[in-house]
Enzyme design. Sequence first.
Site, PDB file in Angstrom:
ATOM      1  N   CYS A 119       0.861  -1.241  -0.001  1.00 40.57           N
ATOM      2  CA  CYS A 119      -0.146   0.019   0.042  1.00 40.57           C
ATOM      3  C   CYS A 119       0.752   1.244   0.187  1.00 40.57           C
ATOM      4  CB  CYS A 119      -0.963  -0.027   1.178  1.00 40.57           C
ATOM      5  SG  CYS A 119      -2.147  -1.395   1.135  1.00 40.57           S
TER       6      CYS A 119
HETATM    7  N1  LIG Z   1      -2.737  -6.321   1.818  1.00 35.87           N
HETATM    8  C1  LIG Z   1      -3.039  -5.483   2.390  1.00 35.87           C
HETATM    9  O1  LIG Z   1      -2.745  -5.113   3.705  1.00 35.87           O
HETATM   10  C2  LIG Z   1      -4.041  -4.469   1.799  1.00 35.87           C
HETATM   11  C3  LIG Z   1      -4.572  -3.305   2.774  1.00 35.87           C
HETATM   12  C4  LIG Z   1      -5.380  -2.487   2.138  1.00 35.87           C
HETATM   13  C5  LIG Z   1      -5.510  -2.547   0.633  1.00 35.87           C
HETATM   14  N2  LIG Z   1      -4.955  -3.475  -0.151  1.00 35.87           N
HETATM   15  C6  LIG Z   1      -5.391  -3.510  -1.568  1.00 35.87           C
HETATM   16  O2  LIG Z   1      -6.170  -4.513  -1.797  1.00 35.87           O
HETATM   17  C7  LIG Z   1      -5.982  -4.997  -3.096  1.00 35.87           C
HETATM   18  C8  LIG Z   1      -5.693  -6.573  -2.966  1.00 35.87           C
HETATM   19  O3  LIG Z   1      -4.268  -6.748  -2.339  1.00 35.87           O
HETATM   20  P1  LIG Z   1      -3.754  -8.071  -1.739  1.00 35.87           P
HETATM   21  O4  LIG Z   1      -2.738  -7.661  -0.843  1.00 35.87           O
HETATM   22  O5  LIG Z   1      -4.966  -8.932  -1.198  1.00 35.87           O
HETATM   23  O6  LIG Z   1      -3.131  -8.669  -2.771  1.00 35.87           O
HETATM   24  P2  LIG Z   1      -2.747 -10.484  -3.242  1.00 35.87           P
HETATM   25  O7  LIG Z   1      -1.588 -10.187  -4.215  1.00 35.87           O
HETATM   26  O8  LIG Z   1      -2.471 -10.800  -1.726  1.00 35.87           O
HETATM   27  O9  LIG Z   1      -4.278 -11.118  -3.718  1.00 35.87           O
HETATM   28  C9  LIG Z   1      -4.416 -10.707  -4.861  1.00 35.87           C
HETATM   29  C10 LIG Z   1      -5.226 -12.059  -5.511  1.00 35.87           C
HETATM   30  O10 LIG Z   1      -5.769 -11.816  -6.680  1.00 35.87           O
HETATM   31  C11 LIG Z   1      -5.641 -12.885  -7.401  1.00 35.87           C
HETATM   32  N3  LIG Z   1      -5.919 -12.522  -8.738  1.00 35.87           N
HETATM   33  C12 LIG Z   1      -5.040 -11.495  -9.698  1.00 35.87           C
HETATM   34  N4  LIG Z   1      -5.449 -11.302 -10.621  1.00 35.87           N
HETATM   35  C13 LIG Z   1      -6.917 -12.073 -10.773  1.00 35.87           C
HETATM   36  C14 LIG Z   1      -7.928 -12.186 -11.961  1.00 35.87           C
HETATM   37  N5  LIG Z   1      -7.908 -11.726 -12.823  1.00 35.87           N
HETATM   38  N6  LIG Z   1      -9.078 -12.775 -11.357  1.00 35.87           N
HETATM   39  C15 LIG Z   1      -9.118 -13.232 -10.323  1.00 35.87           C
HETATM   40  N7  LIG Z   1      -8.132 -13.292  -9.038  1.00 35.87           N
HETATM   41  C16 LIG Z   1      -6.975 -12.667  -9.628  1.00 35.87           C
HETATM   42  C17 LIG Z   1      -4.136 -13.369  -7.246  1.00 35.87           C
HETATM   43  O11 LIG Z   1      -4.088 -14.661  -7.536  1.00 35.87           O
HETATM   44  C18 LIG Z   1      -4.270 -13.023  -5.916  1.00 35.87           C
HETATM   45  O12 LIG Z   1      -4.677 -14.366  -5.123  1.00 35.87           O
HETATM   46  C19 LIG Z   1      -4.841  -4.433  -3.817  1.00 35.87           C
HETATM   47  O13 LIG Z   1      -5.459  -3.232  -4.348  1.00 35.87           O
HETATM   48  C20 LIG Z   1      -3.998  -3.793  -2.570  1.00 35.87           C
HETATM   49  O14 LIG Z   1      -3.548  -2.462  -2.630  1.00 35.87           O
HETATM   50  C21 LIG Z   1      -4.102  -4.198   0.335  1.00 35.87           C
END
Ligand SMILES: NC(=O)c1ccc[n+]([C@@H]2O[C@H](COP(=O)([O-])OP(=O)(O)OC[C@H]3O[C@@H](n4cnc5c(N)ncnc54)[C@H](O)[C@@H]3O)[C@@H](O)[C@H]2O)c1
Length: 483
Positions: free
Chosen positions: A321
């Site tokens: 983030c």
């Molecule tokens: N991790 C955090 O602490 C956090 C906190 C706040 C916001 N976010 C936001 O949340 C969002 C997700 O982050 P995350 O940390 O969960 O990411 P991540 O990489 O852990 O998980 C994302 C998942 O999406 C899947 N994916 C990718 N493309 C896909 C598609 N076309 N169809 C289906 N699945 C697909 C991936 O395989 C993966 O399992 C981001 O925008 C991030 O900025 C994350």
Amino acid sequence: MLDAIIGSMPNPSQPNPSQTASNRASSSQPKSSQVVLPRIARERLDRLQARTARIGVIGLGYVGLPLSLLLSEAGFKVTGFDIDAKKVDDLEAGRSYIFRIAAAEIEGARQKGFSATTDFARLSDQDAIILCVPTPLTAHHEPDLSFVENTAKAAAPWIREGQLVVLESTTYPGTTEELLIPLLEAGNPHGLKAQAKGAAAESGVFYVAFSPEREDPGNVTVARRDIPKVVGGHEAIATELAATLYEGIFTRAVRVSSTRVAEMTKLLENIYRCVNIALVNELKLLSLRMGVDIWEVIDAAATKPFGFQPFYPGPGLGGHCIPIDPFYLSWKAREFDFNTRFIELAGEVNEAMPAHVAQSVAQALNRHGKAMNAARILMLGMAYKKDIDDLRESPSLTVIELLREQGAEVLYNDPYFPAVGRGRHYNLNMRSTPLTDLAQYDCVLIMTDHTEYDYRAIVDQSRLVVDTRNATKGIASEKIVRC
Ligand SMILES: NC(=O)c1ccc[n+]([C@@H]2O[C@H](COP(=O)([O-])OP(=O)(O)OC[C@H]3O[C@@H](n4cnc5c(N)ncnc54)[C@H](O)[C@@H]3O)[C@@H](O)[C@H]2O)c1
């Protein structure tokens, strides 16, 4: 038939009243500011309130998987979607791939009907679909929305009338309206349109909202459900449906007037952190020169009961983030001929921190009569912050590179990472080294202040300790160099 009227847009500063059963029922009573609810939305709202709704979560990562489990625990029938077949297989076998989520939680959810799949056709069965896919930066520090785009294209054929689609991925203001909705509409074979602002349609529409994720990994002081959930719909019905969905799992939903406000809210929160961390990082560099302990200064300043919130310096930003999200706004700002100077400056200061760490190690070794070239360095902590199993954008990765460039041999220890292989920006192929015989290293470098490290023992056993986190606070030793 337009068969229901609901109040909308309560004052966001007020706690949402729709937490009790009686309050939930009253949310469909006419209020001063009213939204007309067509039958297709009314049916969804009823199922969301009764928690009989089916929810699809796309992207089962750090955000999507815990969200799926929360929804499942609240009684919703949850289906998780991911393109990563390995994750789907793990979940279907009751296994967890996230450190802080126990396999028993997955199993518990499965018994309540949770399942995972790579088959997007099953999106058709869902009342609501939540997108939690990555939003990284490209190599040129520009938004990489390919994951959102690919997800929207894959989901579009399966969108059904009356469904609610919520984007949770962090992104610049305008993404939901300018990118997500056009892709969902273009790829939908039934010609469905996102419900537009104004009169509520009785058919042919789906509903779209944005609601940012606010998880703070590793934070055990605030229960996840007690973190208020900001919700902004493309129009009022979508806001109400999405807020009702999240009120099923969060103590409070904060309704805002648009998807853009919700998108910008998340960016403000993260830019606020990014800029304040840069501020203390810069003041740390100055304090080091002045011989002032910046951590002591921050602790003293934090005793002020108003107007000051403590932020702490470190070896550089990490995670999915704070190092990334601000640049989504910088990029978008250019469309408006606007230069986001605070973001750029904060980025410049924070991105210089790993080089400061490498330089501090070189100086510390030098004082010990040792060159960086051929020095053996044990790095403690691969994760970007303490007590978590996430190394995305971790400054440890950059520091390893910088130390190796100068000829050092770098090993690491991290209880959360027995091994580190290949990622988007690294290819390390390293294994965690046991924390034994520390005197064999020329330098022990503390990059992550994991709770389970015994810092006194580490200092006792090491020849030289460079501490980027003030983890050795309270330990007096000539061997420690705080940087
Ligand atoms: N991790 C955090 O602490 C956090 C906190 C706040 C916001 N976010 C936001 O949340 C969002 C997700 O982050 P995350 O940390 O969960 O990411 P991540 O990489 O852990 O998980 C994302 C998942 O999406 C899947 N994916 C990718 N493309 C896909 C598609 N076309 N169809 C289906 N699945 C697909 C991936 O395989 C993966 O399992 C981001 O925008 C991030 O900025 C994350």
